[in-house]
Design a protein around this motif. Structure first.
Motif, PDB file in Angstrom:
ATOM      1  N   ALA A 103      35.819  32.817  33.675  1.00 49.40           N
ATOM      2  CA  ALA A 103      34.485  32.743  33.502  1.00 49.40           C
ATOM      3  C   ALA A 103      33.754  34.035  32.909  1.00 49.40           C
ATOM      4  CB  ALA A 103      33.531  32.252  34.560  1.00 49.40           C
ATOM      5  N   ILE A 104      34.077  35.104  33.077  1.00 45.75           N
ATOM      6  CA  ILE A 104      33.822  36.242  32.529  1.00 45.75           C
ATOM      7  C   ILE A 104      34.288  36.434  31.085  1.00 45.75           C
ATOM      8  CG2 ILE A 104      33.820  38.712  32.473  1.00 45.75           C
ATOM      9  CD1 ILE A 104      33.230  38.592  35.530  1.00 45.75           C
ATOM     10  N   GLY A 105      35.323  35.952  30.851  1.00 45.52           N
ATOM     11  CA  GLY A 105      36.108  35.937  29.747  1.00 45.52           C
ATOM     12  C   GLY A 105      35.568  35.238  28.516  1.00 45.52           C
ATOM     13  N   GLN A 106      34.842  34.094  29.067  1.00 50.09           N
ATOM     14  CA  GLN A 106      33.871  33.269  28.148  1.00 50.09           C
ATOM     15  C   GLN A 106      32.565  33.935  27.521  1.00 50.09           C
ATOM     16  OE1 GLN A 106      35.208  30.315  27.056  1.00 50.09           O
ATOM     17  NE2 GLN A 106      37.112  30.920  28.403  1.00 50.09           N
ATOM     18  N   LEU A 107      32.227  34.891  28.248  1.00 54.30           N
ATOM     19  CA  LEU A 107      30.926  35.629  27.766  1.00 54.30           C
ATOM     20  C   LEU A 107      31.136  36.161  26.400  1.00 54.30           C
ATOM     21  CD1 LEU A 107      29.688  37.008  31.384  1.00 54.30           C
ATOM     22  CD2 LEU A 107      28.769  35.011  30.118  1.00 54.30           C
ATOM     23  N   ASN A 108      30.010  36.539  25.780  1.00 54.59           N
ATOM     24  CA  ASN A 108      30.081  37.184  24.563  1.00 54.59           C
ATOM     25  C   ASN A 108      30.133  38.700  24.941  1.00 54.59           C
ATOM     26  OD1 ASN A 108      27.593  38.568  24.815  1.00 54.59           O
ATOM     27  ND2 ASN A 108      26.691  36.768  23.833  1.00 54.59           N
ATOM     28  N   ASP A 109      30.662  39.704  24.159  1.00 58.02           N
ATOM     29  CA  ASP A 109      30.904  40.969  24.353  1.00 58.02           C
ATOM     30  C   ASP A 109      29.853  41.656  25.106  1.00 58.02           C
ATOM     31  OD1 ASP A 109      33.274  40.586  23.312  1.00 58.02           O
ATOM     32  OD2 ASP A 109      32.607  41.482  21.251  1.00 58.02           O
ATOM     33  N   VAL A 110      28.547  41.628  24.601  1.00 59.95           N
ATOM     34  CA  VAL A 110      27.376  42.211  25.290  1.00 59.95           C
ATOM     35  C   VAL A 110      27.224  41.801  26.567  1.00 59.95           C
ATOM     36  CG1 VAL A 110      24.913  42.837  24.892  1.00 59.95           C
ATOM     37  CG2 VAL A 110      26.360  42.749  22.927  1.00 59.95           C
ATOM     38  N   GLN A 111      27.300  40.369  26.660  1.00 62.86           N
ATOM     39  CA  GLN A 111      27.049  39.933  28.082  1.00 62.86           C
ATOM     40  C   GLN A 111      27.990  40.400  29.013  1.00 62.86           C
ATOM     41  OE1 GLN A 111      26.564  35.735  27.434  1.00 62.86           O
ATOM     42  NE2 GLN A 111      24.399  35.796  27.350  1.00 62.86           N
ATOM     43  N   ARG A 112      29.309  40.292  28.688  1.00 61.63           N
ATOM     44  CA  ARG A 112      30.378  40.734  29.442  1.00 61.63           C
ATOM     45  C   ARG A 112      30.063  42.239  29.888  1.00 61.63           C
ATOM     46  NH1 ARG A 112      34.734  41.200  26.473  1.00 61.63           N
ATOM     47  NH2 ARG A 112      34.462  38.796  26.020  1.00 61.63           N
ATOM     48  N   SER A 113      29.714  43.150  29.000  1.00 59.50           N
ATOM     49  CA  SER A 113      29.604  44.432  29.123  1.00 59.50           C
ATOM     50  C   SER A 113      28.465  44.592  30.279  1.00 59.50           C
ATOM     51  CB  SER A 113      29.275  45.119  27.988  1.00 59.50           C
ATOM     52  OG  SER A 113      30.161  45.292  26.828  1.00 59.50           O
ATOM     53  N   VAL A 114      27.480  44.158  30.012  1.00 61.20           N
ATOM     54  CA  VAL A 114      26.211  44.503  30.932  1.00 61.20           C
ATOM     55  C   VAL A 114      26.309  43.881  32.415  1.00 61.20           C
ATOM     56  CG1 VAL A 114      24.494  44.728  29.028  1.00 61.20           C
ATOM     57  CG2 VAL A 114      24.901  42.320  30.136  1.00 61.20           C
ATOM     58  N   VAL A 115      27.052  42.655  32.616  1.00 60.23           N
ATOM     59  CA  VAL A 115      27.429  42.170  33.669  1.00 60.23           C
ATOM     60  C   VAL A 115      28.420  43.118  34.436  1.00 60.23           C
ATOM     61  CG1 VAL A 115      28.546  40.364  34.889  1.00 60.23           C
ATOM     62  CG2 VAL A 115      26.909  39.781  33.333  1.00 60.23           C
ATOM     63  N   LEU A 116      29.332  43.468  33.755  1.00 60.30           N
ATOM     64  CA  LEU A 116      30.439  44.477  34.451  1.00 60.30           C
ATOM     65  C   LEU A 116      29.750  45.820  34.913  1.00 60.30           C
ATOM     66  CD1 LEU A 116      33.564  43.583  32.115  1.00 60.30           C
ATOM     67  CD2 LEU A 116      33.209  42.736  34.345  1.00 60.30           C
ATOM     68  N   LEU A 117      29.072  46.265  34.032  1.00 57.14           N
ATOM     69  CA  LEU A 117      28.348  47.515  34.173  1.00 57.14           C
ATOM     70  C   LEU A 117      27.375  47.504  35.398  1.00 57.14           C
ATOM     71  CD1 LEU A 117      27.508  49.175  30.887  1.00 57.14           C
ATOM     72  CD2 LEU A 117      29.233  49.844  32.534  1.00 57.14           C
ATOM     73  N   ARG A 118      26.638  46.207  35.481  1.00 53.92           N
ATOM     74  CA  ARG A 118      25.796  45.909  36.558  1.00 53.92           C
ATOM     75  C   ARG A 118      26.387  45.553  38.042  1.00 53.92           C
ATOM     76  NH1 ARG A 118      20.838  47.443  38.688  1.00 53.92           N
ATOM     77  NH2 ARG A 118      20.132  45.771  39.908  1.00 53.92           N
ATOM     78  N   ASP A 119      27.236  44.675  37.966  1.00 56.15           N
ATOM     79  CA  ASP A 119      27.745  44.095  39.086  1.00 56.15           C
ATOM     80  C   ASP A 119      29.048  44.609  39.650  1.00 56.15           C
ATOM     81  OD1 ASP A 119      25.553  42.270  38.948  1.00 56.15           O
ATOM     82  OD2 ASP A 119      26.548  40.690  38.169  1.00 56.15           O
ATOM     83  N   TYR A 120      29.694  45.233  38.820  1.00 52.79           N
ATOM     84  CA  TYR A 120      31.142  45.795  39.192  1.00 52.79           C
ATOM     85  C   TYR A 120      30.942  47.207  39.144  1.00 52.79           C
ATOM     86  CZ  TYR A 120      33.890  41.442  38.324  1.00 52.79           C
ATOM     87  OH  TYR A 120      34.428  40.402  38.552  1.00 52.79           O
ATOM     88  N   GLU A 121      30.181  47.868  38.432  1.00 55.86           N
ATOM     89  CA  GLU A 121      30.232  49.455  38.621  1.00 55.86           C
ATOM     90  C   GLU A 121      28.850  49.858  39.201  1.00 55.86           C
ATOM     91  OE1 GLU A 121      32.750  51.341  37.842  1.00 55.86           O
ATOM     92  OE2 GLU A 121      34.173  49.509  36.977  1.00 55.86           O
ATOM     93  N   GLY A 122      27.906  48.961  39.354  1.00 51.30           N
ATOM     94  CA  GLY A 122      26.673  49.302  39.901  1.00 51.30           C
ATOM     95  C   GLY A 122      25.723  50.375  39.217  1.00 51.30           C
ATOM     96  N   TYR A 123      25.763  50.179  38.050  1.00 49.50           N
ATOM     97  CA  TYR A 123      24.887  50.858  37.285  1.00 49.50           C
ATOM     98  C   TYR A 123      23.117  50.154  37.295  1.00 49.50           C
ATOM     99  CZ  TYR A 123      28.216  53.953  34.721  1.00 49.50           C
ATOM    100  OH  TYR A 123      28.930  54.882  34.482  1.00 49.50           O
ATOM    101  N   SER A 124      22.377  51.218  37.345  1.00 42.35           N
ATOM    102  CA  SER A 124      20.902  50.516  37.105  1.00 42.35           C
ATOM    103  C   SER A 124      20.743  49.917  35.721  1.00 42.35           C
ATOM    104  CB  SER A 124      19.917  51.619  37.338  1.00 42.35           C
ATOM    105  OG  SER A 124      19.938  52.777  36.283  1.00 42.35           O
ATOM    106  N   TYR A 125      19.460  49.217  35.588  1.00 43.55           N
ATOM    107  CA  TYR A 125      19.274  48.828  34.242  1.00 43.55           C
ATOM    108  C   TYR A 125      18.913  49.616  33.234  1.00 43.55           C
ATOM    109  CZ  TYR A 125      18.473  44.265  36.706  1.00 43.55           C
ATOM    110  OH  TYR A 125      18.550  42.944  37.580  1.00 43.55           O
ATOM    111  N   GLN A 126      18.526  50.834  33.814  1.00 44.57           N
ATOM    112  CA  GLN A 126      18.147  51.960  32.503  1.00 44.57           C
ATOM    113  C   GLN A 126      19.399  52.544  32.228  1.00 44.57           C
ATOM    114  OE1 GLN A 126      15.281  52.774  31.115  1.00 44.57           O
ATOM    115  NE2 GLN A 126      16.629  53.902  29.818  1.00 44.57           N
ATOM    116  N   GLU A 127      20.391  52.761  33.030  1.00 41.49           N
ATOM    117  CA  GLU A 127      21.708  53.492  32.880  1.00 41.49           C
ATOM    118  C   GLU A 127      22.443  52.384  31.907  1.00 41.49           C
ATOM    119  OE1 GLU A 127      22.939  56.039  36.690  1.00 41.49           O
ATOM    120  OE2 GLU A 127      23.150  53.821  36.914  1.00 41.49           O
TER     121      GLU A 127
END
Length: 161
Positions: A103-127
């Motif tokens: 499912a993550i592979g189906q996302l476009n590049d930007v969406q995949r990046s922000v979801v991975l940074l937020r949900d997998y790596e735990g970054y804040s929205y500002q980061e």
């Protein structure tokens, strides 16, 4: 940043940057190259980067490098899809991790990046905004849309289990 701080940064973030790059590219060798490039650029600029900003610099560099690779590959081969769409019968499939990965592979590049940074790596929205070059509102919109797509793609938990 001095040599000792740089070495500490390598110890702390090499695996995390690798996982991030691998999840963006889906290719082990490309992910390794991205990690190498990220740390090389950090070393080249180590005099200008504060130790507490190294993590953000590494993830920004990895994100930008993966986008560069996608753009280059897209120009070189415009008839092939890099992420082949896999049709799965969700009601007969029980490996949630693989379903989520597809499912993550189906996302476009930007969406995949922000979801991975937020949900997998735990970054804040500002980061995330700092890393991707988007503003905070755009980051929230991309994450919302990506999560909506993932919910729709995966369906209900009863179908997955």
């Amino acid at each position: 940043m001095n040599t000792k701080e740089y070495n500490k940064t390598v110890e702390q973030f090499a695996d995390k940057v690798y996982r991030f790059a691998l999840s963006l590219t889906g290719n082990k060798h490309v992910a390794e190259d991205i990690v190498q490039d990220s740390f090389e650029r950090l070393w080249i600029n180590h005099g200008d980067i504060a130790f507490d900003k190294a993590r953000s610099f590494l993830f920004s560099t990895a994100h930008n490098r993966s986008i560069d690779i996608f753009r280059k590959d897209k120009r070189m081969v415009d008839t092939d899809n890099f992420r082949a769409e896999v049709s799965i019968s969700v009601d007969q499939y029980s490996d949630l991790k693989e379903v989520l990965h597809n499912a993550i592979g189906q996302l476009n590049d930007v969406q995949r990046s922000v979801v991975l940074l937020r949900d997998y790596e735990g970054y804040s929205y500002q980061e995330i905004a700092d890393i991707t070059g988007l503003n905070e509102t755009q980051v929230k919109v991309y994450i919302f849309r990506a999560r909506q797509f993932l919910k729709q793609y995966i369906g209900t938990m009863q179908n997955v289990l």
